[in-house]
Design a protein around this motif. Structure first.
Motif, PDB file in Angstrom:
ATOM      1  N   SER A 113       0.836  -1.198   0.000  1.00 24.35           N
ATOM      2  CA  SER A 113       0.000   0.000   0.000  1.00 24.35           C
ATOM      3  C   SER A 113       0.873   1.251   0.000  1.00 24.35           C
ATOM      4  N   VAL A 114       0.281   2.350  -0.411  1.00 26.73           N
ATOM      5  CA  VAL A 114       0.969   3.638  -0.469  1.00 26.73           C
ATOM      6  C   VAL A 114       0.007   4.704   0.037  1.00 26.73           C
ATOM      7  N   GLU A 115       0.472   5.508   0.957  1.00 34.72           N
ATOM      8  CA  GLU A 115      -0.351   6.610   1.452  1.00 34.72           C
ATOM      9  C   GLU A 115      -0.392   7.738   0.425  1.00 34.72           C
ATOM     10  N   GLU A 116      -1.476   8.491   0.431  1.00 32.79           N
ATOM     11  CA  GLU A 116      -1.585   9.642  -0.476  1.00 32.79           C
ATOM     12  C   GLU A 116      -0.593  10.719  -0.033  1.00 32.79           C
ATOM     13  N   GLN A 117       0.233  11.166  -0.959  1.00 31.51           N
ATOM     14  CA  GLN A 117       1.272  12.134  -0.613  1.00 31.51           C
ATOM     15  C   GLN A 117       1.656  12.969  -1.836  1.00 31.51           C
ATOM     16  N   GLU A 173      11.637  11.523  -1.920  1.00 33.03           N
ATOM     17  CA  GLU A 173      11.341  10.401  -1.038  1.00 33.03           C
ATOM     18  C   GLU A 173       9.841  10.087  -1.041  1.00 33.03           C
ATOM     19  N   VAL A 174       9.543   8.778  -1.185  1.00 34.88           N
ATOM     20  CA  VAL A 174       8.159   8.323  -1.223  1.00 34.88           C
ATOM     21  C   VAL A 174       7.989   7.218  -0.180  1.00 34.88           C
ATOM     22  N   LYS A 175       6.996   7.352   0.689  1.00 39.62           N
ATOM     23  CA  LYS A 175       6.748   6.342   1.719  1.00 39.62           C
ATOM     24  C   LYS A 175       5.842   5.254   1.157  1.00 39.62           C
ATOM     25  N   ILE A 176       6.308   3.990   1.215  1.00 39.40           N
ATOM     26  CA  ILE A 176       5.529   2.864   0.704  1.00 39.40           C
ATOM     27  C   ILE A 176       5.553   1.713   1.705  1.00 39.40           C
ATOM     28  N   ASN A 177       4.594   0.803   1.568  1.00 30.20           N
ATOM     29  CA  ASN A 177       4.514  -0.398   2.401  1.00 30.20           C
ATOM     30  C   ASN A 177       4.512  -1.610   1.473  1.00 30.20           C
ATOM     31  N   LEU A 178       5.484  -2.495   1.619  1.00 32.52           N
ATOM     32  CA  LEU A 178       5.607  -3.645   0.731  1.00 32.52           C
ATOM     33  C   LEU A 178       4.637  -4.778   1.061  1.00 32.52           C
ATOM     34  N   THR A 235       8.017  21.161 -16.527  1.00 31.96           N
ATOM     35  CA  THR A 235       7.298  21.577 -15.323  1.00 31.96           C
ATOM     36  C   THR A 235       5.829  21.179 -15.442  1.00 31.96           C
ATOM     37  N   GLY A 236       5.261  20.797 -14.314  1.00 34.25           N
ATOM     38  CA  GLY A 236       3.874  20.353 -14.310  1.00 34.25           C
ATOM     39  C   GLY A 236       3.632  19.351 -13.196  1.00 34.25           C
ATOM     40  N   SER A 237       2.448  18.771 -13.196  1.00 29.18           N
ATOM     41  CA  SER A 237       2.048  17.812 -12.169  1.00 29.18           C
ATOM     42  C   SER A 237       2.015  16.406 -12.754  1.00 29.18           C
ATOM     43  N   TYR A 238       2.624  15.453 -12.053  1.00 26.49           N
ATOM     44  CA  TYR A 238       2.699  14.070 -12.515  1.00 26.49           C
ATOM     45  C   TYR A 238       2.309  13.126 -11.374  1.00 26.49           C
ATOM     46  N   TYR A 239       1.733  11.979 -11.754  1.00 31.29           N
ATOM     47  CA  TYR A 239       1.459  10.927 -10.781  1.00 31.29           C
ATOM     48  C   TYR A 239       2.447   9.785 -10.980  1.00 31.29           C
ATOM     49  N   LEU A 240       2.965   9.308  -9.868  1.00 36.82           N
ATOM     50  CA  LEU A 240       3.928   8.221  -9.899  1.00 36.82           C
ATOM     51  C   LEU A 240       3.179   6.889  -9.977  1.00 36.82           C
ATOM     52  N   GLY A 241       3.617   5.986 -10.848  1.00 35.42           N
ATOM     53  CA  GLY A 241       3.036   4.646 -10.947  1.00 35.42           C
ATOM     54  C   GLY A 241       3.925   3.644 -10.218  1.00 35.42           C
ATOM     55  N   LEU A 242       3.337   2.887  -9.281  1.00 34.79           N
ATOM     56  CA  LEU A 242       4.079   1.898  -8.501  1.00 34.79           C
ATOM     57  C   LEU A 242       3.476   0.523  -8.764  1.00 34.79           C
ATOM     58  N   GLN A 296      -0.285  -8.805  -7.736  1.00 35.91           N
ATOM     59  CA  GLN A 296       0.256  -7.842  -8.706  1.00 35.91           C
ATOM     60  C   GLN A 296      -0.357  -6.451  -8.497  1.00 35.91           C
ATOM     61  N   THR A 297      -0.261  -5.971  -7.281  1.00 42.02           N
ATOM     62  CA  THR A 297      -0.855  -4.684  -6.919  1.00 42.02           C
ATOM     63  C   THR A 297      -0.215  -3.532  -7.695  1.00 42.02           C
ATOM     64  N   SER A 298      -1.040  -2.654  -8.221  1.00 41.66           N
ATOM     65  CA  SER A 298      -0.549  -1.459  -8.910  1.00 41.66           C
ATOM     66  C   SER A 298      -1.255  -0.237  -8.333  1.00 41.66           C
ATOM     67  N   ILE A 299      -0.477   0.797  -8.039  1.00 44.62           N
ATOM     68  CA  ILE A 299      -1.016   2.040  -7.454  1.00 44.62           C
ATOM     69  C   ILE A 299      -0.525   3.214  -8.299  1.00 44.62           C
ATOM     70  N   THR A 300      -1.466   3.927  -8.880  1.00 44.72           N
ATOM     71  CA  THR A 300      -1.093   5.001  -9.810  1.00 44.72           C
ATOM     72  C   THR A 300      -1.717   6.357  -9.473  1.00 44.72           C
ATOM     73  N   ASP A 301      -2.408   6.452  -8.347  1.00 44.28           N
ATOM     74  CA  ASP A 301      -3.118   7.702  -8.049  1.00 44.28           C
ATOM     75  C   ASP A 301      -2.874   8.213  -6.634  1.00 44.28           C
ATOM     76  N   LYS A 302      -1.788   7.801  -6.016  1.00 47.09           N
ATOM     77  CA  LYS A 302      -1.525   8.196  -4.635  1.00 47.09           C
ATOM     78  C   LYS A 302      -0.369   9.188  -4.487  1.00 47.09           C
ATOM     79  N   VAL A 303       0.645   9.070  -5.331  1.00 44.92           N
ATOM     80  CA  VAL A 303       1.838   9.905  -5.184  1.00 44.92           C
ATOM     81  C   VAL A 303       1.880  10.934  -6.309  1.00 44.92           C
TER      82      VAL A 303
END
Length: 277
Positions: free
Chosen positions: A152-156, A169-174, A219-226, A233-240
């Motif tokens: 899981s990944v917290e919204e940040q 730095e990105v806080k994640i939980n494996l 320059t701009g806003s981007y979302y990180l894909g994890l 096969q968890t994928s998180i693309t809208d938290k960071v």
């Protein structure tokens, strides 16, 4: 007389208490404990105490025996269904509730290791501790239970300054409890980040992205894909969210403007000198 009256009252009170207790036992046995053994005892008692001058007919006894047989089959079916239900819990995650030595109820969550039988009743083992089927308060679906253990990944939000690049730095939980991931793939703006730019501190749960991994972004806003390699096969693309900015872009613009003004001034001066010549 007073002493006799007191003894009589005391005796009467004790008898009343005993009678009430006996009535309560009979009521309890009649409502909850009447099984095939009690039914058979009643049938035998009825046969032994029937009137020899007016005995019951064979039809009545056959009917009662049929009822007894039906009751026995239902009891056996009940036991079989209970055993089957217990066996189906092996490998499932359950929540059990049991009173401790102080009388306080404590809930335990875990996976059923095995099912055994003690005194004809099914007993389940959860994390090495035995519980009866009556202690179960919840049986969790496998996918539902896994949600609590998946990566899981917290919204940040993170900020990366092109004019002053620093690690991100990105806080994640494996994950945990058998659902953890061994690695994670990171992507931004549709491109995967080379693992040479990534480091992970397992103790703190911090994923660090080197500055060079983001230097070519506008320059701009981007979302990180994890993308994790856990069993689901968890994928998180809208938290960071990473905000790319350039705090020095204004200074550069002013410098360029000054350079252009100087050039224009020099050109005009040179033109005037040429005209005078």
């Amino acid at each position: 007389m007073a002493g006799t009256s007191n003894v009589s009252d005391l005796t009467t009170n004790i008898e009343d208490i005993e009678a009430a207790q006996e009535a309560q036992k009979i009521k309890y046995r009649g409502s909850n404990k009447l099984g095939k053994e009690e039914f058979l005892k009643l049938l035998v008692c009825q046969m032994q105490n029937q009137d020899p001058l007016n005995p019951q007919s064979d039809t009545e006894f056959v009917s009662q025996l049929a009822q007894f047989s039906s009751l026995e089959q239902m009891t056996n079916m009940n036991a079989t269904m209970s055993n089957t239900s217990a066996y189906s819990l092996i490998g499932r995650e359950v929540i059990v509730q049991k009173a401790d030595e102080t009388g306080q109820y404590k809930q335990t969550r875990g996976i059923v290791d095995y099912v055994g039988f003690e005194n004809g009743e099914a007993v389940i083992s959860v994390d090495g501790k035995k519980f009866s089927m009556e202690d179960i308060v919840k049986v969790l679906d496998t996918a539902y239970a896994a949600k609590d253990y998946l990566p899981s990944v917290e919204e940040q939000k993170c900020v990366y300054d092109l004019s002053n690049p620093t690690p991100t730095e990105v806080k994640i939980n494996l994950g945990s409890n058998g659902y953890e991931a061994n690695s994670v793939v990171v992507a931004i703006n549709g491109d995967y980040i080379d693992k040479k730019y990534l480091t992970f501190d397992a103790e703190k749960g911090i994923l660090t992205i080197a500055p060079d991994a983001l230097k070519d972004l506008d320059t701009g806003s981007y979302y990180l894909g994890l993308y994790f390699d856990d069993p689901y096969q968890t994928s998180i693309t809208d938290k960071v969210n990473i905000q790319i900015m350039n705090s020095g872009s204004g200074d550069k613009g002013d410098t360029e403007g000054d350079t252009e003004s100087d050039t224009e001034g020099k050109t005009e001066g040179e033109t005037e000198e040429k005209d005078k010549a």
